[in-house]
Scaffold this motif. Structure first.
Motif, PDB file in Angstrom:
ATOM      1  N   ARG A  31       0.842  -1.198   0.000  1.00 47.78           N
ATOM      2  CA  ARG A  31       0.000   0.000   0.000  1.00 47.78           C
ATOM      3  C   ARG A  31       0.882   1.255   0.000  1.00 47.78           C
ATOM      4  O   ARG A  31       1.884   1.316   0.716  1.00 47.78           O
ATOM      5  N   TYR A  33       0.458   5.643  -0.008  1.00 43.04           N
ATOM      6  CA  TYR A  33      -0.463   6.753   0.222  1.00 43.04           C
ATOM      7  C   TYR A  33       0.228   8.079  -0.094  1.00 43.04           C
ATOM      8  O   TYR A  33       1.422   8.241   0.154  1.00 43.04           O
ATOM      9  N   TYR A  35      -0.287  12.218   0.875  1.00 44.64           N
ATOM     10  CA  TYR A  35      -0.953  13.215   1.710  1.00 44.64           C
ATOM     11  C   TYR A  35      -0.364  14.585   1.391  1.00 44.64           C
ATOM     12  O   TYR A  35       0.763  14.699   0.906  1.00 44.64           O
ATOM     13  N   GLN A  41      -1.142  22.829   9.722  1.00 42.80           N
ATOM     14  CA  GLN A  41      -2.260  21.885   9.627  1.00 42.80           C
ATOM     15  C   GLN A  41      -1.756  20.452   9.649  1.00 42.80           C
ATOM     16  O   GLN A  41      -0.578  20.185   9.395  1.00 42.80           O
ATOM     17  N   GLY A  42      -2.676  19.534   9.930  1.00 34.83           N
ATOM     18  CA  GLY A  42      -2.321  18.132   9.825  1.00 34.83           C
ATOM     19  C   GLY A  42      -2.357  17.674   8.378  1.00 34.83           C
ATOM     20  O   GLY A  42      -2.985  18.315   7.524  1.00 34.83           O
ATOM     21  N   GLU A 105       0.704   0.023  10.714  1.00 34.35           N
ATOM     22  CA  GLU A 105       1.376   1.315  10.712  1.00 34.35           C
ATOM     23  C   GLU A 105       1.669   1.789   9.306  1.00 34.35           C
ATOM     24  O   GLU A 105       2.087   0.995   8.452  1.00 34.35           O
ATOM     25  N   GLN A 106       1.473   3.066   9.070  1.00 33.48           N
ATOM     26  CA  GLN A 106       1.921   3.713   7.849  1.00 33.48           C
ATOM     27  C   GLN A 106       3.250   4.396   8.152  1.00 33.48           C
ATOM     28  O   GLN A 106       3.364   5.165   9.111  1.00 33.48           O
ATOM     29  N   PHE A 108       6.078   6.995   7.024  1.00 33.32           N
ATOM     30  CA  PHE A 108       6.119   8.208   6.205  1.00 33.32           C
ATOM     31  C   PHE A 108       7.522   8.513   5.700  1.00 33.32           C
ATOM     32  O   PHE A 108       8.516   8.284   6.405  1.00 33.32           O
TER      33      PHE A 108
ATOM     34  N   SER B  32      -9.255   2.698  14.454  1.00 30.53           N
ATOM     35  CA  SER B  32      -7.992   2.604  15.178  1.00 30.53           C
ATOM     36  C   SER B  32      -7.476   4.021  15.392  1.00 30.53           C
ATOM     37  O   SER B  32      -7.674   4.888  14.538  1.00 30.53           O
ATOM     38  N   PHE B  34      -4.262   6.760  16.649  1.00 28.40           N
ATOM     39  CA  PHE B  34      -2.805   6.890  16.585  1.00 28.40           C
ATOM     40  C   PHE B  34      -2.379   8.257  17.112  1.00 28.40           C
ATOM     41  O   PHE B  34      -3.114   9.236  17.010  1.00 28.40           O
ATOM     42  N   TYR B  36       1.018  10.501  16.124  1.00 29.41           N
ATOM     43  CA  TYR B  36       2.248  10.664  15.358  1.00 29.41           C
ATOM     44  C   TYR B  36       2.991  11.878  15.897  1.00 29.41           C
ATOM     45  O   TYR B  36       2.383  12.829  16.395  1.00 29.41           O
ATOM     46  N   GLN B  38       6.187  14.745  14.937  1.00 31.85           N
ATOM     47  CA  GLN B  38       7.036  15.329  13.887  1.00 31.85           C
ATOM     48  C   GLN B  38       8.062  16.219  14.563  1.00 31.85           C
ATOM     49  O   GLN B  38       7.727  17.318  15.022  1.00 31.85           O
ATOM     50  N   LEU B  44       7.116  12.455   9.710  1.00 30.81           N
ATOM     51  CA  LEU B  44       6.180  11.937  10.703  1.00 30.81           C
ATOM     52  C   LEU B  44       6.613  10.554  11.174  1.00 30.81           C
ATOM     53  O   LEU B  44       6.954   9.700  10.369  1.00 30.81           O
ATOM     54  N   LEU B  46       5.367   7.313  13.861  1.00 30.27           N
ATOM     55  CA  LEU B  46       4.343   6.794  14.750  1.00 30.27           C
ATOM     56  C   LEU B  46       4.872   6.762  16.174  1.00 30.27           C
ATOM     57  O   LEU B  46       5.950   6.225  16.434  1.00 30.27           O
ATOM     58  N   LYS B  49      -0.176   3.626  19.278  1.00 31.16           N
ATOM     59  CA  LYS B  49      -1.476   3.371  18.666  1.00 31.16           C
ATOM     60  C   LYS B  49      -2.322   2.499  19.578  1.00 31.16           C
ATOM     61  O   LYS B  49      -1.814   1.847  20.501  1.00 31.16           O
ATOM     62  N   PHE B  89       0.517  14.863  16.431  1.00 31.28           N
ATOM     63  CA  PHE B  89      -0.714  14.728  15.653  1.00 31.28           C
ATOM     64  C   PHE B  89      -1.489  13.503  16.132  1.00 31.28           C
ATOM     65  O   PHE B  89      -0.938  12.397  16.180  1.00 31.28           O
ATOM     66  N   ILE B  93      -7.789   5.822  11.762  1.00 28.27           N
ATOM     67  CA  ILE B  93      -8.061   5.080  10.532  1.00 28.27           C
ATOM     68  C   ILE B  93      -9.396   4.390  10.718  1.00 28.27           C
ATOM     69  O   ILE B  93      -9.601   3.696  11.714  1.00 28.27           O
ATOM     70  N   GLY B  97      -8.432   2.530   5.204  1.00 29.29           N
ATOM     71  CA  GLY B  97      -7.003   2.598   5.472  1.00 29.29           C
ATOM     72  C   GLY B  97      -6.376   3.971   5.428  1.00 29.29           C
ATOM     73  O   GLY B  97      -5.193   4.107   5.715  1.00 29.29           O
ATOM     74  N   LYS B  98      -7.103   5.018   5.064  1.00 30.44           N
ATOM     75  CA  LYS B  98      -6.476   6.339   5.040  1.00 30.44           C
ATOM     76  C   LYS B  98      -6.497   6.942   6.441  1.00 30.44           C
ATOM     77  O   LYS B  98      -7.461   6.783   7.198  1.00 30.44           O
ATOM     78  N   LEU B  99      -5.404   7.644   6.765  1.00 34.85           N
ATOM     79  CA  LEU B  99      -5.309   8.323   8.050  1.00 34.85           C
ATOM     80  C   LEU B  99      -6.037   9.660   7.979  1.00 34.85           C
ATOM     81  O   LEU B  99      -5.914  10.387   6.997  1.00 34.85           O
ATOM     82  N   PHE B 101      -6.120  13.085  10.172  1.00 25.32           N
ATOM     83  CA  PHE B 101      -5.322  13.731  11.206  1.00 25.32           C
ATOM     84  C   PHE B 101      -6.051  14.914  11.832  1.00 25.32           C
ATOM     85  O   PHE B 101      -6.861  15.594  11.184  1.00 25.32           O
ATOM     86  N   GLY B 102      -5.702  15.193  13.086  1.00 24.91           N
ATOM     87  CA  GLY B 102      -6.028  16.469  13.691  1.00 24.91           C
ATOM     88  C   GLY B 102      -5.067  17.533  13.175  1.00 24.91           C
ATOM     89  O   GLY B 102      -4.162  17.249  12.392  1.00 24.91           O
ATOM     90  N   GLN B 103      -5.243  18.758  13.658  1.00 22.83           N
ATOM     91  CA  GLN B 103      -4.462  19.867  13.118  1.00 22.83           C
ATOM     92  C   GLN B 103      -3.063  19.953  13.709  1.00 22.83           C
ATOM     93  O   GLN B 103      -2.248  20.742  13.255  1.00 22.83           O
TER      94      GLN B 103
END
Lengths: 117, 111
Positions: A31, A33, A35, A41-42, A105-106, A108, B32, B34, B36, B38, B44, B46, B49, B89, B93, B97-99, B101-103
């Protein structure tokens, strides 16, 4: 394996030009992705692939944006006729198939920072 | 739809202070959750979780518990260090499967 890599790390372009970014995922991850993250912002989801199939696209992904993942390995994200509003950090992530376990887990990459002048 | 709301930053603490960063979510079904992190100039990563209600995720002294009744996943650490300075962050999910996020919440820890 050294993780997800993205190239270039920085790109400055003039409005109206086309740009292409590349993402190389972790080798055993099927997979991938994309973003987009703007300042303060997130990250926001753009699109994702399972192997070479593009399974979902966000409404954020206008028709100026196109993503490919030939052969299910690396992926490219192209932006045509760039606009100043496209300035952002473009992030790529990869994971194993999360279909049956959404907690996978993704991982990045470092991102490509695009500045449109 | 699915969404995540985090407390606004920046949060500034002295070293060894207690940290809480609030996170609440809206989702259908059983997402689920999480956290993250940064760090400056880095990608980013993890942090931790939790995949079902009442699960506690933990890593590097940070903890968060999946609370379905309050739809929350607050991040806590008992004693922060200068090296914890970063943007945090909260994300979820759900199906697909896409995350989401919050701001983000910027944390600055002073010696």
């Amino acid at each position: 394996d050294t993780g997800v890599s993205q190239n270039p790390r920085h790109k400055i372009t003039k409005r109206g030009q086309n740009v292409t970014f590349r993402c190389d995922p972790i080798s055993e991850h099927n997979r991938l992705y994309w973003y987009r993250q703007t300042l303060g912002q997130g990250p926001e989801f753009l699109t994702y692939f399972q192997n070479e199939a593009q399974l979902e696209k966000s409404r954020l992904l206008s028709d100026r944006f196109s993503a490919e993942r030939p052969k299910g390995s690396f992926s490219t994200l192209e932006i045509q006729r760039t606009e100043q509003g496209d300035s952002a950090m473009y992030l790529c992530a990869s994971s194993v198939d999360g279909s049956f376990s959404p907690g996978y887990e993704q991982y990045f990459g470092p991102g490509t920072r695009l500045t449109v002048t | 739809g699915n969404s995540v709301t985090q407390m606004e930053g920046p949060v500034t603490l002295s070293e060894e202070a207690f940290l809480t960063i609030n996170c609440t979510y809206t989702a259908t079904g059983y997402p689920s959750l999480f956290w993250y992190v940064q760090y400056p100039g880095e990608g980013l990563q993890l942090l931790l979780k939790a995949t079902k209600a009442d699960d506690k995720g933990s890593n590097k002294g940070f903890e968060a518990t999946y609370r379905k009744e309050t739809t929350s996943f607050h991040l806590e650490k008992g004693s922060v260090q200068v090296s914890d300075s970063a943007v945090y962050f909260c994300a979820l999910i759900n199906q697909g499967g896409k995350l989401i996020f919050g701001q983000g919440t910027e944390l600055s820890v002073k010696p």
